[in-house]
Design a protein around this motif. Sequence first.
Motif, PDB file in Angstrom:
ATOM      1  N   VAL A  31       0.822  -1.183   0.109  1.00 53.48           N
ATOM      2  CA  VAL A  31      -0.262  -0.092   0.090  1.00 53.48           C
ATOM      3  C   VAL A  31       1.022   1.337  -0.050  1.00 53.48           C
ATOM      4  O   VAL A  31       1.845   1.263   0.852  1.00 53.48           O
ATOM      5  CB  VAL A  31      -0.823   0.064   1.181  1.00 53.48           C
ATOM      6  CG1 VAL A  31      -1.918   1.081   0.986  1.00 53.48           C
ATOM      7  CG2 VAL A  31      -1.657  -1.318   1.481  1.00 53.48           C
ATOM      8  N   TYR A  62      -1.624  -1.274  -4.070  1.00 50.92           N
ATOM      9  CA  TYR A  62      -2.757  -0.518  -3.729  1.00 50.92           C
ATOM     10  C   TYR A  62      -1.838   0.953  -3.904  1.00 50.92           C
ATOM     11  O   TYR A  62      -1.060   1.301  -3.003  1.00 50.92           O
ATOM     12  CB  TYR A  62      -3.308  -0.750  -2.572  1.00 50.92           C
ATOM     13  CG  TYR A  62      -4.193  -2.005  -2.652  1.00 50.92           C
ATOM     14  CD1 TYR A  62      -5.251  -2.058  -2.655  1.00 50.92           C
ATOM     15  CD2 TYR A  62      -3.206  -3.121  -2.110  1.00 50.92           C
ATOM     16  CE1 TYR A  62      -5.960  -3.341  -2.801  1.00 50.92           C
ATOM     17  CE2 TYR A  62      -3.998  -4.293  -1.973  1.00 50.92           C
ATOM     18  CZ  TYR A  62      -5.158  -4.760  -2.484  1.00 50.92           C
ATOM     19  OH  TYR A  62      -5.917  -5.845  -2.470  1.00 50.92           O
ATOM     20  N   ASN A  98      -6.250  -0.615  -8.498  1.00 50.70           N
ATOM     21  CA  ASN A  98      -6.452  -0.346  -7.010  1.00 50.70           C
ATOM     22  C   ASN A  98      -6.056   0.872  -6.403  1.00 50.70           C
ATOM     23  O   ASN A  98      -4.928   1.265  -6.115  1.00 50.70           O
ATOM     24  CB  ASN A  98      -5.666  -1.604  -6.072  1.00 50.70           C
ATOM     25  CG  ASN A  98      -6.048  -2.766  -6.591  1.00 50.70           C
ATOM     26  OD1 ASN A  98      -7.055  -3.225  -6.502  1.00 50.70           O
ATOM     27  ND2 ASN A  98      -4.994  -3.891  -6.625  1.00 50.70           N
ATOM     28  N   LYS A 123      -5.947  -2.580   5.198  1.00 48.43           N
ATOM     29  CA  LYS A 123      -4.908  -3.200   4.319  1.00 48.43           C
ATOM     30  C   LYS A 123      -3.684  -3.358   5.244  1.00 48.43           C
ATOM     31  O   LYS A 123      -2.625  -3.692   4.804  1.00 48.43           O
ATOM     32  CB  LYS A 123      -4.609  -2.500   3.145  1.00 48.43           C
ATOM     33  CG  LYS A 123      -5.785  -2.098   2.133  1.00 48.43           C
ATOM     34  CD  LYS A 123      -6.103  -3.487   1.580  1.00 48.43           C
ATOM     35  CE  LYS A 123      -7.317  -3.340   0.743  1.00 48.43           C
ATOM     36  NZ  LYS A 123      -7.925  -4.555   0.289  1.00 48.43           N
TER      37      LYS A 123
END
Length: 244
Positions: A31, A62, A98, A123
Amino acid sequence: MKISIYDTNDAMSQAAAELVAKQLAEKPNSVICFPSGDSPTGMLGYIVQWANEGKINLSECYFVGLDEWVGMDENDQGSCKYYLKHNFFDKLNNKLNNVTLFDAKVADLDAECERMNNFISSKGGLDVMIVGIGMNGHLGLNEPGTPFDLYAHRSELDPVTVQVGQKYFTKETPLTEGITLGLKHLAEAGKAVLIASGAKKANIIHESLQGTVSTEVPASILQTLPNALVLLDKDAASELEHAS
């Protein structure tokens, strides 16, 4: 906090892109938070180039946006969404699946902050959070006086931010409020990365990294973060003491 200094903005940008590439090689579903503005343009250029050449894979990760001017979206030239769309998303050969960005046009901005907080939390937090620095020491739109322990929040814009922010627009644009990830996100990120270049940033870099830690200079929080990586070109680092 670790400070790395590079001869040029291009070298600094490439080093920042390499940091992202290494993170994705180690954890493909990372992420990652990207900012907008002048500082990340070179870094994003390298990431786009390497992704289009097949050297890095962005399909599982992401991407999270750092902030946005309230009332604006990707159709507003000068908005953060517009910047990321034109400098990153649209230049990739393969569409990203994403991507989570602030919707700064919603009626309930506090609920929008909670949405971002909940997404990041779901996440497992941010693996890499990359920020630039404002002339007043802001990170994202965490303006002077912002507590260090906030997650995503609405932000009343500092006069310096309002003035400097005009450079992103082709005409005078009223700027009063922002919405942004918080300094608590930066503190909790796996890697908190500041990138900066240019002599105009030298004074605030010195004040932030070697001055007093204070909410009046939001970037001074970096001094307290063992996960902080600061990437500077020589000009931005020119007022640092004992820097190499």
